[in-house]
Design an enzyme around this catalytic site. Structure first.
Site, PDB file in Angstrom:
ATOM      1  CD  GLU B  60      -1.763  -2.428   1.340  1.00 56.65           C
ATOM      2  OE1 GLU B  60      -0.621  -2.663   1.802  1.00 56.65           O
ATOM      3  OE2 GLU B  60      -2.588  -3.329   1.120  1.00 56.65           O
ATOM      4  CG  HIS B 129     -10.957  -7.453   6.332  1.00 58.15           C
ATOM      5  ND1 HIS B 129      -9.910  -7.986   7.035  1.00 58.15           N
ATOM      6  CD2 HIS B 129     -10.742  -7.788   5.026  1.00 58.15           C
ATOM      7  CE1 HIS B 129      -9.095  -8.621   6.198  1.00 58.15           C
ATOM      8  NE2 HIS B 129      -9.576  -8.509   4.980  1.00 58.15           N
TER       9      HIS B 129
END
Lengths: 399, 324
Positions: B60, B129
């Site tokens: 990322e 998540h």
């Protein structure tokens, strides 16, 4: 000699006095090993290289004197900046002393359309790109965080977070690919990016991610690592188990070690890498093997972690002295040239000093400028409050 | 007019933006052939090619770091972070580089990039998540942060975010991705950085954004059955914060409850409450109350219904507010 082999100082801090210094064993100082590309020995002898000679064979005497001039002038600017810091005119300065050839050799290999992403020590590259040294001093004086237009000279702003700029460089190179400015064969169009970083940064996740992104995208980027042996106080052994240039292979692109104190070799190796990038052959990792002769910054004290004998060894590899020897022995420069250059350096230093001292402080309100492109109500509200607050003092004074 | 889900609204909005401006490129993990794990980019690589819809390595910091470079070259990258909990490796680039580049360059550089983040819980996922980390970024000067709550806003706001010359973090309520609504693709869109009164009322104001807007609308509907008339505001923009719309509402109702999934401590609700007590001090009939996630690490999914604000907790807060 083995790579990166620097014996640690065996003395404790309390014993670290002049006597201990004199009796300390002379450290084993790495010389870069047989793989290192070198075209000029520390004594200024030209070494032949079938692979790299043709990158320097067209250099005229003027070009060579130009390299020398760059090296001398940027060292002089650097010395002046260090002095200005000592006199309280700069908050801090990160000296490039010893790394001039790595920066000038690579900086002069760039074409106008290429783009450089520096750390905070690339004063020599900035010089080659035509960035006014006062821009650099402004950052260290604390009047701004850089503030120059990167697109004017294709020289990005200094990046202080270690290694972050390698990803920016890679993304920029991906943009060049999408613009179709790679592999056209037009030497005024094909472009490459060069990302500067140091041996310390080689441990950063960002740098390793940049290698991955550059490799899988075949991006036109050259990773130029100045291995100056020290990441502040930590030697190479704290960053790597293998010579840094060998890491490139694991990522799938070439790695080469060059004598970072040899401006000709750096110029040649960087040309080769940039050409590969521009023509669509992807990234190259260059490890410029050099030495940080001074402190990490003016806030640092290298006597606490390295011995002066090591510094002495590297003094004999000075990038300026070796080119001077070469120019003198090859009769490519005469005394008039050196005298005139000394004078030019002094004049430049005086200009830099004067420019630094006369640099205006920014106004308080200016910190509210340029946070966003488009207006942000909170910034504008606080700007009004700031102005009103200070205007209140002015009114108070009138009564 | 078309009926579409929030996911499809974003997808259609991305498509329009890419058709309009060839400098718009999408970058992210699995966004190509797969169309992203939530299928938000479904079909876009097929139509715009691999150079404009880029499947990135799984790193990322690399996604955002290279997007910065693309933006410096003149592109308008739209980055997808696969899940909220995966943004942290890129945190340094967002906070230290994206947010500061404009100021560092004294206005000479702009970074028109959008970072899309599916946000929040309620989908029964494993750890990392289901997070709501918008406050970190709203706290950071130099960034703009928005969050859509319905398909119409999804369609328009993503286009407006892409057209913005400042970097925008674009939060998408992942548990509402499949909620459908009518979208008028020809109507003039609302301004991007403005709050929206989505239900008018007089007794108390509910302020929410993203996934909690629906919860608050349901709460208002339930409250109406009991004769309580609640106003519901969708913040839409978290930075800048549109305090004028909120203040106008509180001046009318005198009561406010702020609702978000994120933990209340130093969350958006704290900022909204602080601003409201400054602006509306003489209009307040009750202290501003907050309903949010508890101040805990996000729990295992079997517990998330108890962790997340729901209709009952919102109404409980409304009752406490009305009791003053």
């Amino acid at each position: 000699m083995s790579d990166n082999a620097v014996a640690s100082a065996s003395t404790s801090a309390s014993e670290h006095d002049a006597l201990a210094e004199l009796t300390a064993p002379v450290p084993e100082v790495g010389d870069g090993g047989p793989e290192m590309v070198q075209l000029l020995t520390p004594e200024g002898q030209r070494v032949e290289s079938t692979e790299y000679d043709h990158y320097v064979q067209d250099l005229t005497d003027d070009d060579l004197r130009g390299f020398y001039r760059d090296l001398v002038l940027i060292r002089r600017v650097d010395a002046e900046a260090t002095a200005l810091q000592r006199q309280g005119e700069l908050g801090i300065w990160a000296s490039l002393l010893g790394q001039e050839a790595a920066q000038v050799g690579s900086g002069r290999a760039l074409r106008p359309q290429d783009y450089a992403f520096p750390t905070y020590r690339e004063h020599g590259v900035a010089w080659c790109r035509g960035v006014n040294p006062l821009n650099l001093l402004g950052l260290f004086r604390g009047v701004n965080h850089g503030g120059w237009d990167p697109n004017e000279k294709n020289f990005h702003l200094y990046t202080i977070v270690i290694g972050a700029q390698t990803l920016h460089a890679t993304g920029y190179a991906m943009g060049i690919q999408r613009d179709g400015d790679v592999g056209t064969g037009d030497k005024d169009r094909d472009a490459a990016v060069i990302a500067y970083f140091g041996d310390g940064a080689s441990a950063q996740g960002d740098v390793n991610e940049a290698f991955v992104y550059a490799a899988v995208n075949n991006a036109p980027v050259v990773f130029f690592c100045q291995n100056n042996q020290w990441a502040i106080s930590e030697p190479n052994e704290r960053q790597t188990r293998i010579p840094l240039y060998q890491r490139a292979r694991g990522f799938g692109f070439p790695g080469v070690r060059v004598d970072g104190n040899d401006v000709l070799a750096v110029y040649a190796v960087t040309q080769q890498a940039l050409n590969a990038a521009r023509s669509g052959n992807g990234p190259t990792f260059i490890e410029a093997y050099t030495y940080r002769m001074g402190a990490h910054t003016t806030s640092d004290d290298p006597t606490k972690y390295r011995v002066s004998a090591e510094v002495e060894v590297w003094k004999h590899r000075d990038p300026i002295e070796r080119l001077k020897s070469y120019l003198v022995h090859q009769k490519k420069a005469d005394q008039d040239f050196f005298d005139a250059l000394d004078k030019e350096a002094d004049e430049l230093a005086a200009t830099v000093r004067e420019g630094c001292l006369s640099m205006p402080d920014p106004t308080g309100e200016s910190m509210f400028d340029h946070v966003y492109v488009e207006p942000h109500p909170l910034v504008e509200q606080e700007r009004r409050e700031f102005v009103d607050y200070h205007a209140g003092f002015a009114t108070e004074g009138e009564h | 007019m078309s009926t579409m889900t929030i996911a499809k609204g974003i997808n259609n909005g991305l498509r329009v933006a890419m058709e309009k401006d060839s400098r718009v490129v999408l970058m992210g993990e699995d966004i190509g052939k797969l169309g992203g794990v939530f299928r938000v980019t479904d079909g876009l690589q097929k139509d715009f090619g691999e150079d404009r819809v880029i499947d990135t390595p799984l790193a990322e910091a690399g996604i955002v770091g290279t997007a910065i470079g693309m933006a410096l070259r003149g592109y308008r990258p739209v980055v997808e972070i696969q899940f909220d909990g995966f943004i942290y490796p890129a945190f340094d680039h967002i906070v230290s580089q994206v947010a500061k580049m404009r100021a560092r360059s004294l206005g000479k550089v702009k970074l028109p990039m959008v970072i899309r983040i599916p946000v929040g819980g309620g989908i029964g996922a494993v750890e990392h998540h289901s997070e709501s980390n918008e406050a970190y970024f709203a706290h950071t000067a130099g960034l703009k942060v928005v969050c859509c709550s319905n398909a119409e806003d999804a369609y328009w706001m993503i286009q407006q975010a892409i057209e913005t010359d400042d970097p925008v973090l674009f939060y998408e309520p992942k548990r509402r991705y499949w909620d459908k609504a009518e979208v008028d693709e020809t109507a003039a869109p609302r301004e991007l950085f403005k709050a929206q009164v989505c239900r008018e009322g007089t007794d108390a104001t509910l302020v929410a954004y993203g996934p909690m807007v629906k919860t608050c609308l349901q709460a208002a509907e339930a409250a109406a059955g009991e004769g309580k008339n609640l106003e519901v505001i969708d913040l839409r923009s978290l930075s800048p914060l549109d305090m004028d719309v909120i203040a106008a509402s509180v001046e009318k109702t005198g009561r406010m409850v702020v609702v978000h999934e994120a933990s209340t401590f130093l969350g958006l609700g704290a900022e909204v409450a602080a601003e409201v007590q400054q602006r509306c001090f003489y209009h307040l009939e009750a202290p501003v109350l907050r309903v949010g996630g508890y101040n805990l690490p996000y729990p295992p999914s079997k517990l998330e219904e108890e962790f997340l604000p729901d209709l009952d907790r919102v109404l409980d807060a409304v009752d406490r507010s009305l009791a003053y």
